[in-house]
Write a protein that holds these residues in place. Structure first.
Motif, PDB file in Angstrom:
ATOM      1  N   LEU A 387     -46.121  61.610  -9.531  1.00 51.96           N
ATOM      2  CA  LEU A 387     -45.382  60.646 -10.329  1.00 51.96           C
ATOM      3  C   LEU A 387     -44.046  61.286 -10.682  1.00 51.96           C
ATOM      4  CD1 LEU A 387     -46.720  60.406 -13.954  1.00 51.96           C
ATOM      5  CD2 LEU A 387     -47.518  62.136 -12.387  1.00 51.96           C
ATOM      6  N   SER A 388     -43.005  60.487 -10.528  1.00 50.07           N
ATOM      7  CA  SER A 388     -41.691  61.107 -10.669  1.00 50.07           C
ATOM      8  C   SER A 388     -41.396  61.314 -12.153  1.00 50.07           C
ATOM      9  CB  SER A 388     -40.624  60.230 -10.029  1.00 50.07           C
ATOM     10  OG  SER A 388     -40.506  59.053 -10.751  1.00 50.07           O
ATOM     11  N   VAL A 389     -40.806  62.439 -12.427  1.00 47.67           N
ATOM     12  CA  VAL A 389     -40.494  62.804 -13.792  1.00 47.67           C
ATOM     13  C   VAL A 389     -39.023  62.521 -14.010  1.00 47.67           C
ATOM     14  CG1 VAL A 389     -40.587  64.649 -15.461  1.00 47.67           C
ATOM     15  CG2 VAL A 389     -42.098  64.686 -13.506  1.00 47.67           C
ATOM     16  N   SER A 390     -38.728  61.825 -15.055  1.00 47.86           N
ATOM     17  CA  SER A 390     -37.314  61.569 -15.294  1.00 47.86           C
ATOM     18  C   SER A 390     -36.842  62.486 -16.408  1.00 47.86           C
ATOM     19  CB  SER A 390     -37.101  60.116 -15.679  1.00 47.86           C
ATOM     20  OG  SER A 390     -37.770  59.845 -16.881  1.00 47.86           O
ATOM     21  N   GLU A 391     -35.729  63.085 -16.162  1.00 48.90           N
ATOM     22  CA  GLU A 391     -35.161  63.954 -17.187  1.00 48.90           C
ATOM     23  C   GLU A 391     -34.179  63.124 -17.995  1.00 48.90           C
ATOM     24  OE1 GLU A 391     -33.161  67.261 -15.609  1.00 48.90           O
ATOM     25  OE2 GLU A 391     -33.375  68.432 -17.426  1.00 48.90           O
ATOM     26  N   ASP A 392     -34.128  63.418 -19.260  1.00 47.75           N
ATOM     27  CA  ASP A 392     -33.174  62.686 -20.085  1.00 47.75           C
ATOM     28  C   ASP A 392     -31.767  62.935 -19.578  1.00 47.75           C
ATOM     29  OD1 ASP A 392     -35.268  61.968 -21.564  1.00 47.75           O
ATOM     30  OD2 ASP A 392     -34.964  63.415 -23.179  1.00 47.75           O
ATOM     31  N   PRO A 393     -30.911  61.916 -19.652  1.00 51.00           N
ATOM     32  CA  PRO A 393     -29.526  62.170 -19.256  1.00 51.00           C
ATOM     33  C   PRO A 393     -28.918  63.240 -20.154  1.00 51.00           C
ATOM     34  CG  PRO A 393     -29.744  60.036 -20.316  1.00 51.00           C
ATOM     35  CD  PRO A 393     -31.121  60.522 -20.058  1.00 51.00           C
ATOM     36  N   HIS A 394     -27.918  63.825 -19.643  1.00 48.31           N
ATOM     37  CA  HIS A 394     -27.402  65.048 -20.236  1.00 48.31           C
ATOM     38  C   HIS A 394     -25.917  64.811 -20.454  1.00 48.31           C
ATOM     39  CE1 HIS A 394     -25.800  69.174 -19.376  1.00 48.31           C
ATOM     40  NE2 HIS A 394     -26.683  69.431 -20.293  1.00 48.31           N
ATOM     41  N   PRO A 395     -25.580  63.896 -21.364  1.00 45.29           N
ATOM     42  CA  PRO A 395     -24.178  63.488 -21.439  1.00 45.29           C
ATOM     43  C   PRO A 395     -23.289  64.601 -21.981  1.00 45.29           C
ATOM     44  CG  PRO A 395     -25.478  62.421 -23.145  1.00 45.29           C
ATOM     45  CD  PRO A 395     -26.410  63.320 -22.400  1.00 45.29           C
ATOM     46  N   ALA A 396     -22.201  64.810 -21.283  1.00 45.76           N
ATOM     47  CA  ALA A 396     -21.232  65.784 -21.762  1.00 45.76           C
ATOM     48  C   ALA A 396     -20.303  65.056 -22.724  1.00 45.76           C
ATOM     49  CB  ALA A 396     -20.432  66.338 -20.596  1.00 45.76           C
ATOM     50  N   THR A 397     -19.998  65.700 -23.807  1.00 45.64           N
ATOM     51  CA  THR A 397     -19.119  65.044 -24.768  1.00 45.64           C
ATOM     52  C   THR A 397     -17.668  65.291 -24.367  1.00 45.64           C
ATOM     53  OG1 THR A 397     -19.443  67.009 -26.069  1.00 45.64           O
ATOM     54  CG2 THR A 397     -20.652  65.068 -26.758  1.00 45.64           C
ATOM     55  N   VAL A 398     -16.967  64.203 -24.188  1.00 44.40           N
ATOM     56  CA  VAL A 398     -15.567  64.306 -23.787  1.00 44.40           C
ATOM     57  C   VAL A 398     -14.734  63.651 -24.872  1.00 44.40           C
ATOM     58  CG1 VAL A 398     -13.978  63.941 -21.898  1.00 44.40           C
ATOM     59  CG2 VAL A 398     -16.412  63.825 -21.479  1.00 44.40           C
ATOM     60  N   LYS A 399     -13.711  64.343 -25.279  1.00 44.43           N
ATOM     61  CA  LYS A 399     -12.822  63.758 -26.267  1.00 44.43           C
ATOM     62  C   LYS A 399     -11.501  63.488 -25.559  1.00 44.43           C
ATOM     63  CE  LYS A 399     -11.041  64.666 -30.736  1.00 44.43           C
ATOM     64  NZ  LYS A 399     -10.339  65.824 -31.267  1.00 44.43           N
ATOM     65  N   LEU A 400     -11.224  62.223 -25.357  1.00 45.42           N
ATOM     66  CA  LEU A 400      -9.993  61.870 -24.662  1.00 45.42           C
ATOM     67  C   LEU A 400      -8.826  62.045 -25.618  1.00 45.42           C
ATOM     68  CD1 LEU A 400     -11.041  58.726 -22.647  1.00 45.42           C
ATOM     69  CD2 LEU A 400     -10.951  61.087 -21.927  1.00 45.42           C
ATOM     70  N   THR A 401      -7.754  62.626 -25.098  1.00 53.58           N
ATOM     71  CA  THR A 401      -6.598  62.827 -25.956  1.00 53.58           C
ATOM     72  C   THR A 401      -5.367  62.134 -25.379  1.00 53.58           C
ATOM     73  OG1 THR A 401      -6.257  64.916 -24.837  1.00 53.58           O
ATOM     74  CG2 THR A 401      -7.370  65.003 -26.955  1.00 53.58           C
ATOM     75  N   GLY A 402      -5.592  61.246 -24.438  1.00 51.37           N
ATOM     76  CA  GLY A 402      -4.459  60.519 -23.886  1.00 51.37           C
ATOM     77  C   GLY A 402      -4.904  59.160 -23.409  1.00 51.37           C
ATOM     78  N   GLU A 403      -3.978  58.229 -23.464  1.00 45.52           N
ATOM     79  CA  GLU A 403      -4.271  56.913 -22.933  1.00 45.52           C
ATOM     80  C   GLU A 403      -3.610  56.807 -21.584  1.00 45.52           C
ATOM     81  OE1 GLU A 403      -3.286  53.338 -25.143  1.00 45.52           O
ATOM     82  OE2 GLU A 403      -4.858  53.993 -26.548  1.00 45.52           O
ATOM     83  N   VAL A 404      -4.176  55.967 -20.736  1.00 44.92           N
ATOM     84  CA  VAL A 404      -3.592  55.859 -19.416  1.00 44.92           C
ATOM     85  C   VAL A 404      -3.396  54.378 -19.093  1.00 44.92           C
ATOM     86  CG1 VAL A 404      -5.864  56.009 -18.288  1.00 44.92           C
ATOM     87  CG2 VAL A 404      -3.831  56.609 -17.004  1.00 44.92           C
ATOM     88  N   ILE A 405      -2.219  54.081 -18.550  1.00 42.16           N
ATOM     89  CA  ILE A 405      -1.947  52.707 -18.091  1.00 42.16           C
ATOM     90  C   ILE A 405      -2.152  52.736 -16.588  1.00 42.16           C
ATOM     91  CG2 ILE A 405      -0.264  50.849 -17.979  1.00 42.16           C
ATOM     92  CD1 ILE A 405       1.072  52.312 -20.440  1.00 42.16           C
ATOM     93  N   LEU A 406      -3.216  52.073 -16.131  1.00 39.45           N
ATOM     94  CA  LEU A 406      -3.631  52.206 -14.743  1.00 39.45           C
ATOM     95  C   LEU A 406      -2.891  51.214 -13.854  1.00 39.45           C
ATOM     96  CD1 LEU A 406      -7.387  52.444 -15.584  1.00 39.45           C
ATOM     97  CD2 LEU A 406      -6.043  54.278 -14.596  1.00 39.45           C
ATOM     98  N   PRO A 407      -2.683  51.565 -12.600  1.00 36.92           N
ATOM     99  CA  PRO A 407      -2.068  50.612 -11.667  1.00 36.92           C
ATOM    100  C   PRO A 407      -2.982  49.402 -11.489  1.00 36.92           C
ATOM    101  CG  PRO A 407      -2.797  52.572 -10.515  1.00 36.92           C
ATOM    102  CD  PRO A 407      -2.954  52.849 -11.960  1.00 36.92           C
ATOM    103  N   SER A 408      -2.356  48.243 -11.397  1.00 37.84           N
ATOM    104  CA  SER A 408      -3.154  47.022 -11.382  1.00 37.84           C
ATOM    105  C   SER A 408      -3.697  46.715  -9.994  1.00 37.84           C
ATOM    106  CB  SER A 408      -2.301  45.860 -11.880  1.00 37.84           C
ATOM    107  OG  SER A 408      -1.062  45.895 -11.186  1.00 37.84           O
TER     108      SER A 408
END
Lengths: 507, 386
Positions: A387-408
């Motif tokens: 039976l497959s064992v699922s490991e809890d996700p392991h989220p890395a904490t990222v603190k964004l310090t910039g906003e980005v205006i993405l190409p459309s």
């Protein structure tokens, strides 16, 4: 690769949540997910000696306690020792008046100048092997202890199993009460003796163990310890002692060379579909892989080309280069990062999907195993699928310090063509690019413009970290039962870019 | 499920189960300073390494037991155990049994996180937690002993009588390698005024290679006796400093000096014996097992025996204990891996299949049975009232 991508500027978000540069992630072609070293299943593939490059099958490696039979380590500095040869003169066995010169071999360490002669090991007449092996002083005692406890444990197990189902045997058990042994009773009743069922004589298997005897005497300090000056060069260090845990000799003069520890090649397996994502060739001399589903071959790569000086609150232009490593054309689109709630929703959806799949599998197993007796006979541990064992996700904490205006608009990238580099004729592709988005294009690469706005939060670390979702089309060429034709799918990956440090005053 | 007691049973097998060759189980004893690990049924650990990991990102070496939170510990253990399997043991962890040798006083957080790492990340097939004090008796073949484990952070003592730990008599004191090392550091700093600090590795090296536990007679008049010769220590190849003989002799005193509560490492043994019923006292005093890396210091056992005999004359104990002799056991191993060897012997038997916590059971309940947990360790008749 790890070298020029080493400062982790562009990091991809793996399915398990960790952030890794593209050189450190895999792309499972079967479940179309990004995997990394943290969320794949590592397996020991082949054992080899790093010094003589000999491959050992795992059973042999186990037998030799993961040590190379030929190579030896220096007990003093733990590097590999080499064999030296010298000429010695010995008496001729036939004629005692004459002498003959013979080759003699000893071990010497090229790093710390330790030699096997230092510890009084006699020289060998053959170049390889033949060095005396030290025996563990208590090996016999430990094996007798082990045997003793094995018998005890076995008895306890049998007793427990017996308790579980004690068949009520006629009234013969009363016979013991009246002085008849069970054996006699069986004999009278005309039944075969119990021994016929594979029961051995009980008394024969009890191993007599002499328990350890405590003594009032303990090792006392040698009297000269208070007067004799010590030379640190003669006392072994802790790492020298622990390199041979069973001996842990205190004096350098008792250090003996140890066989070299083996190394392994590892293969990596995707946990959800159990396909290999990386499998090296067995030969330790080869650095090639049989299977290598590195993300570098399947996921568009992003590199930072240039960026205007970053000032907090001001728009700065960032140019990144996209590269399509696949054999198929891909369209790349940029989306803003999903919010926390959307992320959570997606995760829930995934978990539910997984559950559904498992339930389906279980159903399928049930229907296929119509006959109960089969499933009882098969030991569930080793033969049926785990039976497959699922490991809890392991989220890395990222603190964004910039906003980005993405190409459309999206960017089309042609397939990779190894010959394109040598083709002087230039590009044969003609894309109707938006000049505000695509600033440069060559073969399967294109440079794309976007705008970064460093935020106030960047003042603390002075580093501007932006993030976005890259959506790219991937052509799945894996043929499966349901579909034989290559399929076009849209895949998404979160990308985080460390654009650089802010300049100027922060006010 | 709870291997806190050995039950002895006298029956014979009907047949020996399904004879599939089982993979060799891995035995791990995670200590505060050093981790001992190897395979079940072997006579010695494969390696003894420091319980620390190098962070792949910051390249800093961090001790596994210096964790800040549950998540931090999870990551540290994943990194550390991955290293154990693929650098040293060279086997795949998946579907292989594991024996963990742990102290009965192991924090629940550490235990649960370790189980989670082993089952969820490494997908081992079963984990058998064995109490270190109890299984170290497997190395002796006796069922009764006072077991004193002098490790890195603390010295823990638990008496075991006929295979059952006498838990209410347990003793634990922070008198172990850490205390010795900090005392050594302080003494060295006071003798070398130009030095500001010593690296931990140098302190450990000095402790192991030059220091010893002096005898009781000398310890009582440490100021007046002729000190042993000084040692010139070379740090990093170029710097030289002097280790006074007095320091070499005095560092281990911190273990034996009685504090304000009149407790030292030797009173721990006597106090534990006093806490046991009167019939148990003589057998316990005549079966003492000292283990742990610190007990390997030259002269440690001799001093301990001397202290015990001396303390017995003191009014505090002479009125309460009628003991005459103390006897020490000599395990067939070096002191620092006695507990590991016990686990390897225990794990080499059938116990590993009957007493392990299986993956299926763990995934079902998401919990590790523990002696301190009343939902597991409770008599049947008491369970109803709970």
């Amino acid at each position: 690769m790890a070298f020029f991508l080493h400062p982790n500027i562009v990091r991809y978000n793996c399915t398990c949540g960790s952030l890794k540069p593209i050189s450190r992630i895999y792309f499972c072609r079967h479940c179309l997910k990004i995997r990394c070293g943290y969320c794949v299943c590592h397996e020991a593939d082949s054992h080899y000696c790093a010094n003589c490059l000999e491959i050992l099958p795992s059973s042999e490696a186990r037998l030799k306690k993961n040590r190379c039979a030929a190579c030896l380590d220096c007990p003093s500095c733990l590097n590999t020792v080499s064999t030296r040869s010298t000429n010695i003169t010995v008496q001729n066995p036939d004629d005692p008046n004459k002498t003959v010169t013979r080759k003699a071999y000893y071990l010497a360490c090229g790093f710390c100048r330790w030699t096997s002669r230092d510890v009084g090991l006699p020289d060998q007449t053959v170049a390889s092997g033949g060095w005396p092996e030290r025996e563990h002083a208590h090996a016999a005692r430990i094996s007798s202890l082990l045997e003793h406890y094995k018998v005890l444990a076995l008895r306890e197990r049998q007793e427990r199993e017996r308790k579980k189902f004690t068949p009520r045997r006629s009234y013969l058990h009363f016979s013991d009460k009246f002085g008849l042994t069970a054996v006699m009773a069986r004999k009278r009743a005309g039944l075969p003796p119990l021994g016929g069922l594979g029961i051995k004589d009980e008394a024969g298997s009890i191993l007599e163990l002499t328990p350890s005897v405590a003594s009032e005497e303990v090792d006392s300090l040698p009297a000269e310890i208070y007067t004799k000056p010590i030379n640190l060069a003669h006392v072994a260090t802790l790492s020298q002692r622990l390199a041979q845990p069973e001996f842990q000799t205190e004096l350098v003069s008792n250090l003996f060379p140890a066989h070299k520890h083996l190394m392994i090649k590892r293969s990596q397996r995707c946990r959800s579909c159990e396909h290999n994502v990386s499998k090296p060739e067995y030969n330790p001399g080869s650095i090639k892989f049989k299977i290598q589903l590195a993300a570098y071959y399947y996921v568009p790569e992003i590199r930072v080309v240039t960026c205007e000086p970053l000032r907090i609150g001001q728009e700065c232009q960032l140019i990144i280069k996209l590269c399509n490593p696949t054999q198929h054309q891909t369209a790349i689109e940029f989306l803003p990062l999903p919010s926390a709630e959307e992320d959570l929703e997606e995760r829930h959806k995934e978990i539910e999907e997984k559950k559904e799949k498992q339930a389906e599998k279980k159903n399928a197993e049930k229907t296929s195993q119509g006959r109960d007796d089969v499933s009882v006979l098969l030991p569930s541990l080793s033969l049926s699928r785990q039976l497959s064992v699922s490991e809890d996700p392991h989220p890395a904490t990222v603190k964004l310090t910039g906003e980005v205006i993405l190409p459309s608009s999206s960017v089309l990238l042609p397939p990779r063509d190894d010959a394109a580099e040598y083709d002087d004729a230039g590009d044969t592709y003609h894309f109707q690019d938006n000049p505000k988005v695509v600033v440069w294009r060559k073969a399967n690469k294109a440079a794309v413009k976007m705008v970064v706005v460093p935020q106030d939060s960047a003042t603390e670390t002075r580093e501007v970290l932006i993030g976005f979702v890259m959506k790219y089309t991937y052509v799945n060429t894996m043929a499966s039962l349901e579909q034989k034709e290559p399929q076009k799918v849209d895949l998404k990956v979160k990308v985080f870019i460390n654009v650089g440090k802010t300049v100027g005053s922060c006010i | 499920m709870l291997p806190v007691t050995f039950s002895r049973v006298f029956r014979m097998p009907l047949y020996e189960g399904i004879g599939l060759t089982e993979k060799q189980a891995v035995v791990i004893d995670i200590g505060a300073a050093y981790t001992k690990f190897g395979f079940a049924g072997e006579s010695g650990p494969r390696c003894i390494i420091q319980t620390e990991v190098k962070c792949p990102e910051t390249k800093q070496v961090k001790k596994v037991l210096h964790y800040s939170s549950k998540e931090d510990l999870y990551d540290l253990l994943v990194e550390f155990i991955h290293n154990l399997y693929f650098r040293h043991l060279l086997v795949s962890p998946k579907d292989r049994r594991v024996v963990i040798v742990e102290s009965l006083l192991c924090p629940t957080l550490f235990r649960e996180t370790l189980a989670k790492v082993l089952f969820r990340h490494f997908e081992v097939s079963s984990v058998l937690f064995v109490p270190s004090h109890l299984v170290s008796l497997c190395t002796l073949g006796v069922n009764t002993a006072v077991i004193l484990d002098v490790g890195y952070i603390e010295a823990v003592l638990i008496p075991v009588f006929e295979g059952v730990p006498v838990l209410h008599a347990w003793q634990a004191q922070p008198r172990a390698a850490e205390a010795v090392e900090s005392s050594l550091k302080a003494l060295l700093l006071s003798h070398n005024n130009d030095k500001e600090d010593f690296p931990e590795s140098a302190i450990e090296d000095i402790k192991v290679r030059t220091c010893f536990v002096t005898s009781l007679e000398r310890a009582l008049q440490l100021e007046t006796v002729e000190p042993p010769p000084d040692v010139v220590y070379r740090e990093g190849g170029t710097k030289i400093f002097n280790i006074p003989g007095k320091v070499r002799e005095a560092v281990y005193e911190v273990l034996f000096e009685q504090d304000n509560d009149q407790i030292s490492i030797s009173t721990m043994i006597l106090d534990a014996i006093i806490k046991c019923p009167i019939d148990m006292r003589k057998p316990l005093a005549e079966n003492i097992l000292v283990m742990g890396g610190t007990a390997m210091a030259p002269g440690f056992k001799a001093r301990l025996l001397g202290e015990l005999k001396y303390l017995l004359q003191q009014p505090k104990y002479s009125s309460r204990l009628a003991l005459k002799t103390f006897k020490f056991h000599k395990p067939p191993a070096k002191e620092n891996y006695v507990a590991w060897l016990g686990g390897a012997i225990f794990g080499g038997t059938d116990m590993i299949s009957t007493r392990s916590l299986t993956k299926e059971a763990y995934l079902k309940h998401n919990n590790v049975p523990d002696w301190a947990d009343l939902s597991y360790n409770c008599r049947e008749e008491d369970k109803i009232s709970l």
